[in-house]
Design a protein around this motif. Structure first.
Motif, short mmCIF file in Angstrom:
data_model
loop_
_atom_site.label_atom_id
_atom_site.label_comp_id
_atom_site.label_asym_id
_atom_site.label_seq_id
_atom_site.Cartn_x
_atom_site.Cartn_y
_atom_site.Cartn_z
N LYS A 609 10.98 10.56 -53.64
CA LYS A 609 10.62 9.04 -54.17
C LYS A 609 10.48 8.19 -52.92
N ALA A 610 9.46 7.48 -53.14
CA ALA A 610 9.05 6.67 -52.09
C ALA A 610 8.48 5.23 -52.46
N GLN A 611 9.04 4.29 -51.78
CA GLN A 611 8.57 2.78 -52.21
C GLN A 611 8.28 2.08 -50.90
N THR A 612 7.19 1.53 -51.10
CA THR A 612 6.41 0.68 -50.03
C THR A 612 6.40 -0.85 -50.40
N HIS A 613 7.14 -1.77 -50.25
CA HIS A 613 7.08 -3.22 -50.45
C HIS A 613 6.49 -3.86 -49.33
N SER A 614 5.45 -4.73 -49.68
CA SER A 614 4.33 -5.12 -48.69
C SER A 614 4.54 -6.71 -48.89
N GLY A 615 4.23 -7.56 -47.73
CA GLY A 615 3.84 -8.85 -47.97
C GLY A 615 2.80 -9.26 -46.70
N TYR A 616 2.03 -10.06 -46.82
CA TYR A 616 1.23 -10.28 -45.82
C TYR A 616 0.81 -11.75 -45.75
N VAL A 617 0.30 -12.49 -44.72
CA VAL A 617 -0.37 -13.64 -44.51
C VAL A 617 -1.47 -13.38 -43.67
N MET A 618 -2.61 -14.09 -43.96
CA MET A 618 -3.86 -14.01 -43.28
C MET A 618 -4.64 -15.28 -43.13
N LEU A 619 -5.15 -15.61 -42.12
CA LEU A 619 -6.16 -16.69 -41.81
C LEU A 619 -7.53 -16.36 -41.35
#
Length: 932
Positions: A609-619
């Motif tokens: 089992k593998a989980q990748t939770h991501s968040g980002y901000v980009m200008l």
């Protein structure tokens, strides 16, 4: 009745296509996409006016518009707040034809009144293409559907080897900038794809037919809105969306191979559904074994023997006629309709099938450290394969909203049989044995990918939203791999014999059967929001979002070895009617007191089992018309568990959260050239198989493969610099340089005991340069021939050094080549097309040698492909002839005993040599002319 129902379905689809297309059969269409110059993103709701008429239509959520018009020449006006008004003249509409006009809108200067920009159809078409080429925020290279169509490539892996800085290993795994396949990530329709391999982190690109692809983009630098687990390339595959005009295309083709076609062919056991690419139950584990699987190793010997008799005797092979030419076919249908309300619905469906048989000659050797040959095998490989693929995409848009459902399925089937004749020597080369063997491997490998996506523009809130939710499944069933080997002393007149140890120590490489099954489900979701705004009198954009990727893998393997049911080993002569075909029949097993024993070191079920939770901000910021910087950061929280079946106490867990910053700078030197610079931090994580501590015997390499539970996550720092110049539409001249710093890079190594495993190096540096050129030859003159002829080439030079166990070694990273060359010449006058291509990849390290083991390299080989096509029947049909691998040079792997990585015949030793054949194929494609 079943065939009749299928016929009715195809007939109904044809009638539907004719009906929806009849509305504009006497008219023509102008279709296109409207984008802004700043970001090359679609403009929603922009009115498109036909001057001199009352005809007007707004662009939809994709920035696309469509006009139904009578044949003639028109002037269109594109007018919208915050943009300079643009008029485009000389737009010609022909009956039953589609004229495509893509338009790029310039920002309006806020202090001025209305500004009108005038252009012609030809100029604006060129302008749109320039904008697309120059506006990508990342250093990337791609191939469009049109280029794919004009190449001889039948699957996506062959297409990818044409991309600058990319090569293909084992005919299916992509290598970007010389880095091993594990350093890449793959996405289809913006959804992450699972690994298709049970023994490494890699995606098998040869399972995706090239004719189902709209475009492929290989991103070589990172940005916050891309997954952060790559350092070679992020390969984005987009399947075809709904078309601008009705499509009903049928293609059929066939081909021959100089080494295989019309030659005697041998097959091992076959199933009833092999021709479709699906496994039936004939190769499945017997129910008697399945019902006692967990207890089988501890059962009484007599009971285990009885269960062993239930395994069918399917060893050996038989001549099954001659190898027929390969065959392929494809059917594609599609259409779209725009309704009075302004909404639009479209679909495209495609089905493809390919089947072929190949015969390959392989020489397999091994050497000790004194460079003395201790193993020599001459193999004859008989490979039957087929590929079944399908695509079904739907899209609906209305106003500021669009929804699409994209579905892709592909199934690959392969049945391989190997006849082996060889020689085995001891370390002193005095006790020599002749050996014969056979190996049969069958697998079914399928991929299903489904993505539901949406795009929404909220003009009042000045927010654009896009999202997707996807599901992918990869399934690999590899049942009943059969291995058997017999030996006898050199020059002996005695028969060959099979030696089997007792039931406590069976060896699969002597005689065994292996059953494995991999099933992995991946659930994806992505949400992105972008907010455009003005600053410094320039267009700016804030983009942020998040994603989740959840992987669930089930893997099962049963490795069984034939053995003596007593404590004493047994020797079985291949004489008196005993041979590979019947040596393991029930009668033979009873008379020789044999049984099947579980090889515990080679058998391990696990759940991953593998989980990748991501968040980002980009200008996405523009400081002037020339300077643009895209910068930000991505946060990825990764959690992976691997649990061996029934052994929860051996559960392995990885948890790590990474902040991955990146920045991409684009400076426009003028309207035709860019200077790019980028820097980023990325990661490279272990794959399930790499940490699973079980052994797998690979008959083709004669090596065991075993995982390493203590692997670390690697980190990579990346830097890029690139200059690109666009002399004309569709042309490019570019120069790139890159540098990568690895901490704890993961490599597959040869530990010197005929075992491949995985290990972290301490660190590594990787750097190189790339050059790309695509240019028409019209500088030779204004004649039509030169205007229709294009020369293209791309080349890379790469170097790396690795620190392993505290000492620096002058060797490259595993999988890295020192250079790559792709070049070709293409001619197309609209009727006749000719394409000649050349490809060469420098020596590539396959496996790192440690503990006295030599590094193993793949030697360079030159590949020349040629294709000629001609349109027929009023351009509704096309005949295409392809000649592939005209030089047919051997694929060679060698031990690198010498100081130079390049092959030196006096120092190095070839351990694997495969002789392919030349291929020649002919295909015919017909496009049903609805509106012609």
């Amino acid at each position: 009745m079943k065939n009749f129902s299928i016929s009715k379905v195809f007939f109904s689809l044809t009638v539907m296509l004719l009906m929806v297309s009849s509305a504009w059969a006497q008219n023509g269409k102008i279709v296109g996409k409207i984008t802004d110059k700043a970001f090359n993103e679609p403009i929603v709701g922009l009115p498109v006016l036909v001057k001199g008429t009352s005809k007007v239509t707004p662009s939809n959520i994709d920035g696309r518009y469509e006009l139904n018009l009578a044949p003639g020449t028109y002037t269109l006006e594109f007018k919208y707040i915050s943009f300079k008004t643009k008029t485009v003249s000389e737009v010609v509409v022909r009956a039953g034809k589609v004229t495509e006009l893509n338009v790029v809108m310039d920002d309006a200067a806020t202090e001025l009144g209305e500004v009108v920009v005038t252009s012609t159809y030809k100029k604006e078409t060129v302008n749109a293409l320039y904008s697309l080429q120059k506006s990508n925020i990342r250093v990337s290279d791609g191939i469009s559907a049109e280029i794919i169509k004009r190449s001889p490539d039948k699957n996506t892996s062959e297409v990818l080897k044409r991309v600058s800085g990319a090569s293909i290993q084992d005919n299916k795994f992509v290598i970007v900038r010389g880095l091993a396949d594990r350093y890449n990530t793959s996405l289809m329709n913006n959804a992450s794809l699972p690994s298709t391999e049970s023994d490494k982190r890699a995606f098998n690109f040869d399972i995706i037919p090239s004719n189902l692809i709209d475009n492929i983009v290989v991103n070589k630098t990172a940005s916050p809105d891309l997954p952060g687990d790559f350092s070679g390339g992020a390969v984005q595959i987009t399947t075809r969306d709904f078309p601008a005009e009705p499509v009903f295309v049928f293609t059929i083709g066939s081909g021959v191979n100089t080494q295989s076609t019309f030659k005697d062919y041998r097959s091992a056991n076959t199933g009833k559904l092999d021709f479709l690419g699906f496994l039936d139950q004939s190769r499945a584990l017997p129910s008697a074994y399945e019902s006692t699987r967990n207890q089988y190793p501890s059962l009484p010997i007599a009971e285990s023997q009885q269960i062993s008799y239930a395994f069918p005797n399917t060893y050996g092979a038989a001549k099954t006629g001659t190898t027929l030419p390969n065959a392929n076919m494809q059917l594609s249908i599609g259409n779209n309709k725009t309704y009075e309300s302004g909404s639009r619905f479209g679909y495209i469906a495609s089905f493809s099938y390919r089947t072929q048989r190949d015969i390959l000659m392989r020489e397999r050797s091994d050497y000790n450290l004194q460079k003395i040959e201790v193993i020599r095998n001459d193999d004859k490989l008989f490979n039957y394969s087929n590929n079944l693929g399908g695509l079904l995409n739907f899209a609906y848009s209305k106003g500021n909203n669009k929804f699409a459902l994209k579905n892709f399925y592909n199934n690959t089937f392969k049945n391989s049989y190997v006849d082996r004749v060889g020689k085995i020597s001891d370390e002193s080369n005095s006790n020599n044995l002749n050996n014969i063997g056979s190996f049969n491997d069958v697998y079914q490998n399928s991929l299903f990918n489904s993505v539901l996506e949406g795009q929404h523009a909220l003009p009042k809130a000045n927010i654009n939203i896009d999202w997707n939710a996807g599901f992918s499944n990869t399934f690999k069933d590899q049942p009943d791999q059969k291995i058997v080997e017999a030996i006898k002393p050199v020059d002996s007149t005695d028969p060959y014999y099979v030696t089997l140890s007792n039931y406590n120590s069976p060896a699969v490489q002597n005689a065994g059967r292996v059953y494995s099954k991999l099933n992995e489900n991946v659930f994806n979701s992505n949400l992105n929001l972008s907010i455009p705004f003005k600053l410094f009198k320039q267009s700016q954009k804030l983009k942020f979002g998040g994603s989740t990727v959840n992987r669930f893998r089930d893997f099962r393997i049963d490795a069984l070895g034939y053995a003596s049911a007593s404590y004493a080993p047994v020797k079985i002569d291949l004489a008196n009617g005993v041979n590979f075909d019947n040596i393991f029949s029930t009668q033979s097993m009873q008379s020789n007191n044999l049984m099947l024993s579980v090889i515990s070191t080679n058998s391990l079920d696990y759940e991953g089992k593998a989980q990748t939770h991501s968040g980002y901000v980009m200008l996405d910021t523009k400081f002037s018309e020339a300077l643009r910087i895209v910068w930000g950061a991505r946060l990825e929280a990764f959690n992976m568990d691997l649990t061996p079946a029934g052994k929860a106490y051996l559960k392995q867990t990885y948890k790590q959260t990474d902040i991955l910053p990146s920045a991409n700078l684009i400076y426009s030197l003028n309207t035709k050239s860019n200077l790019r610079a980028s820097a980023s931090q990325t990661v490279n994580r272990p794959e399930f198989r790499e940490i699973a501590a079980y052994q797998y015997f690979d008959f083709e390499t004669d090596f065991n493969i075993v995982g390493e539970k203590n692997l670390k996550i690697a980190k990579v720092t990346n830097a890029d610099l690139r200059y690109e110049f666009y002399p004309a539409a569709g042309e490019i001249i570019s120069f790139s340089a890159f540098y990568k710093k690895f901490k704890n890079p993961i490599e597959q190594i040869n530990n010197g005991s005929r075992v491949f495993t995985f290990k972290n190096a301490e660190s590594a540096n990787d750097y190189g340069v790339e050059v790309e050129l695509r240019k028409k030859l019209n500088f030779f003159g204004d004649a039509a021939f030169w205007n229709n002829t294009t020369f293209y080439t791309n080349a890379s030079y790469i170097k790396s050094d690795v620190v392993l166990d505290g000492s620096s070694r002058q060797r490259p990273l595993q999988g890295q080549s020192p250079y790559l060359i792709n070049t070709g010449l293409q001619y197309n006058n609209g009727k006749l097309g000719v394409n000649a291509m050349f490809n060469r990849v420098g020596q590539r390290m396959l496996y790192v040698g440690t503990s006295g083991g030599a590094d193993i390299y793949e030697a360079p080989r030159n590949v020349i492909d040629f294709q000629i096509s001609h349109k027929l029947l009023k351009d509704n049909a096309e005949l295409r002839f392809t000649a592939g691998d005209l030089l047919a040079q051997k694929t060679k792997y060698y031990y690198n005993f010498g100081g130079s990585t390049g092959y030196q015949s006096n120092e190095d030793r070839v351990i694997n040599s495969i002789q392919p054949g030349r291929t020649f194929s002919l295909s015919f494609s017909y496009n049903l002319p609805y509106n012609k």
